[in-house]
Design an enzyme around this catalytic site. Structure first.
Site, PDB file in Angstrom:
ATOM      1  N   ASP A 195       0.844  -1.187   0.000  1.00 24.28           N
ATOM      2  CA  ASP A 195       0.000   0.000   0.000  1.00 24.28           C
ATOM      3  C   ASP A 195       0.880   1.238   0.000  1.00 24.28           C
ATOM      4  O   ASP A 195       1.904   1.295   0.681  1.00 24.28           O
ATOM      5  CB  ASP A 195      -0.895  -0.022   1.240  1.00 24.28           C
ATOM      6  CG  ASP A 195      -1.998   1.017   1.167  1.00 24.28           C
ATOM      7  OD1 ASP A 195      -2.286   1.501   0.053  1.00 24.28           O
ATOM      8  OD2 ASP A 195      -2.576   1.328   2.218  1.00 24.28           O
ATOM      9  N   SER A 236      -4.003   0.859  -9.047  1.00 19.56           N
ATOM     10  CA  SER A 236      -4.832   0.605 -10.235  1.00 19.56           C
ATOM     11  C   SER A 236      -4.428   1.515 -11.382  1.00 19.56           C
ATOM     12  O   SER A 236      -4.333   1.089 -12.540  1.00 19.56           O
ATOM     13  CB  SER A 236      -6.310   0.810  -9.891  1.00 19.56           C
ATOM     14  OG  SER A 236      -6.721  -0.064  -8.870  1.00 19.56           O
TER      15      SER A 236
END
Length: 491
Positions: A195, A236
């Protein structure tokens, strides 16, 4: 003759990558792109409706109205997802957030209605001790390998899986309960992409991309793949940018892509794609390596001449890889962590003072996990009041309601003033102090913007000076001049 045959092996993208890296200017370039995209005037009215606010994982990551996916069946037509169309690359992607418990049925309904062949998941369910995505598919260890979604009339069944070192592929069966029609859905799950971070190198990422391509999930004869991480914009966006650029290189040649322009075009479909300077840098590196090594790209390059500049410049070692296997410590609030990262790039020896001079986050702040999944803190985090005030001043639409996710991952709270004191002077003194703090924050923000402008101008001027990159005189004579013109026109 030898130099002429080797010259095409270094593309404009690679020359630009090495030049920006040598200047330590990734944060400056990223900030420039962000500033340009801040001029976009797209609305997100649907996400602000009271009935839809609980359907957003993060309060400040909203789908644009003009490209949002509209559900045709079920209890509502809203889902936090956008269709990204890159027509010149013959690509379409659906970028969305990691499903919430109350949006999992909507997620599978979108997959069904859009005729998607695959779901690309770029995050883990739990990251940094926080749930980043609901477990929306059945696991092989469940009792009947099936999940039912009666609100949308669908069920999902586990069929099989194949595990690799960096990702797992699954086959799931999606069935319309009413019509009994079924489809097999491919689930590509990248499990080692941290992350707020980037993969350790482009190698595994490119292999993941190869497998996705070879499955036919990106073909034009099927619906767009559903791509998600936690917010559906950082990891993404990186995946889609790299894939699109490699398609254009394959079809139009090695020097046909303008990475910066392509990213800004993608941001017209969904806000905030690519969230950090490191993700931007990794995108360039993966495009460079993909153009040289990706089997599906028919680029005429001698593989013996390929050098992995990403590993060289990043000084990746086995020790750093081993350290990354352990979960990193919890990050500071999103805006603060990005602020410190960018200031570290902009200043050789950043101090606490110049880091704190930035009163606002450099990009769309990503609030952490909603309180539904994390235990609330017994006390507010340090300086949480000032952070929340700063966010509210910059974007009133992003102000949290009670119970919504906030940038520090805890329950949002409104600053509650103490009961009125009989001593009016103390109250006035407190108000004056708050007013002075706000004015000081505005002054610091003005100084920050001025400094960024000066750094950007310095970068553009420096690009006109002859450089020695160490990859040959032919490159300096051709590629750098092209890069100079490129960045000069961008300015």
């Amino acid at each position: 003759m030898t130099s002429e045959t080797q010259e095409p092996a270094v593309s404009n993208v690679e020359t630009q990558y090495l030049e920006i890296n040598s200047k330590g200017a990734w944060a400056i370039l990223y900030q420039h792109i962000r500033n340009e995209c801040n001029n976009y005037e797209y609305e997100c009215n649907e996400s602000k409706k009271p009935q839809n606010r609980s359907l957003n994982r993060y309060r400040d990551v909203a789908p644009y109205d003009h490209t949002r996916i509209i559900l045709r069946k079920g209890p509502c037509d809203y889902i936090n997802a956008n269709l990204v169309r890159m027509d010149h690359a013959h690509r379409q992607y659906i970028l969305t957030q990691g499903p919430l418990p109350n949006t999992t049925g909507h997620f599978w309904l979108m997959v069904w209605e859009q005729n998607s062949k695959a779901v690309l998941m770029l995050n883990k369910v739990i990251e940094k001790d926080q749930v980043k995505c609901h477990q929306y598919w059945p696991l092989e260890g469940s009792s009947d390998h099936t999940m039912m979604f009666p609100d949308v009339g669908l069920k999902v069944e586990y069929v099989s899986k194949t595990e690799f070192s960096d990702y797992t592929t699954r086959i799931l069966r999606l069935t319309d309960v009413e019509t009994k029609e079924s489809r097999e859905i491919l689930h590509f799950h990248y499990t080692t992409w941290p992350d707020f971070g980037v993969p350790q190198s482009p190698v595994a990422f490119l292999q993941f991309l190869v497998d996705v391509r070879q499955s036919g999930a990106l073909d034009q004869n099927v619906g767009p793949p559903v791509v998600h991480c936690s917010a559906g914009i950082g990891r993404s966006g990186t995946f889609c940018l790299v894939d699109t650029c490699l398609v254009l290189i394959e079809e139009n040649g090695l020097n046909s892509v303008d990475v910066q322009e392509i990213l800004m075009e993608m941001r017209r479909f969904r806000m905030g794609l690519i969230q950090t300077p490191d993700q931007l840098r990794f995108s360039y590196a993966a495009i460079i390596e993909g153009a040289k090594q990706l089997p599906s790209n028919n680029v005429n390059i001698d593989n013996n001449e390929v050098n992995n500049h990403y590993d060289t410049v990043y000084n990746i070692s086995n020790s750093s890889v081993d350290e990354d296997d352990e979960p990193p410590p919890l990050p500071p609030p999103r805006g603060e962590s990005l602020t410190r990262s960018m200031m570290a790039d902009l200043s050789p020896n950043p101090t606490t003072e110049n880091v704190e001079d930035i009163s606002g986050p450099p990009d769309k702040p990503l609030p952490r996990e909603p309180p539904t999944y994390t235990e609330p803190s017994t006390s507010p985090p340090e300086n949480s009041t000032s952070i929340q005030n700063s966010l509210q001043e910059q974007n009133s639409d992003a102000a949290a309601l009670p119970g919504e996710a906030t940038s520090d991952g805890e329950n949002s709270f409104k600053t509650i003033s103490p009961p009125s004191s009989p001593d009016t002077k103390n109250e006035l003194r407190q108000r004056n102090l708050e007013r002075k703090e706000r004015l000081a924050a505005q002054v610091r923000e003005m100084k920050r913007r001025q400094k960024q402008t000066e750094e950007w101008q310095k970068l553009k001027r420096s690009l006109f000076k002859p450089l020695s990159i160490g990859i040959g005189a032919a490159i300096v004579g051709g590629g750098v001049i092209a890069l100079c013109s490129y960045l000069y026109m961008r300015g």
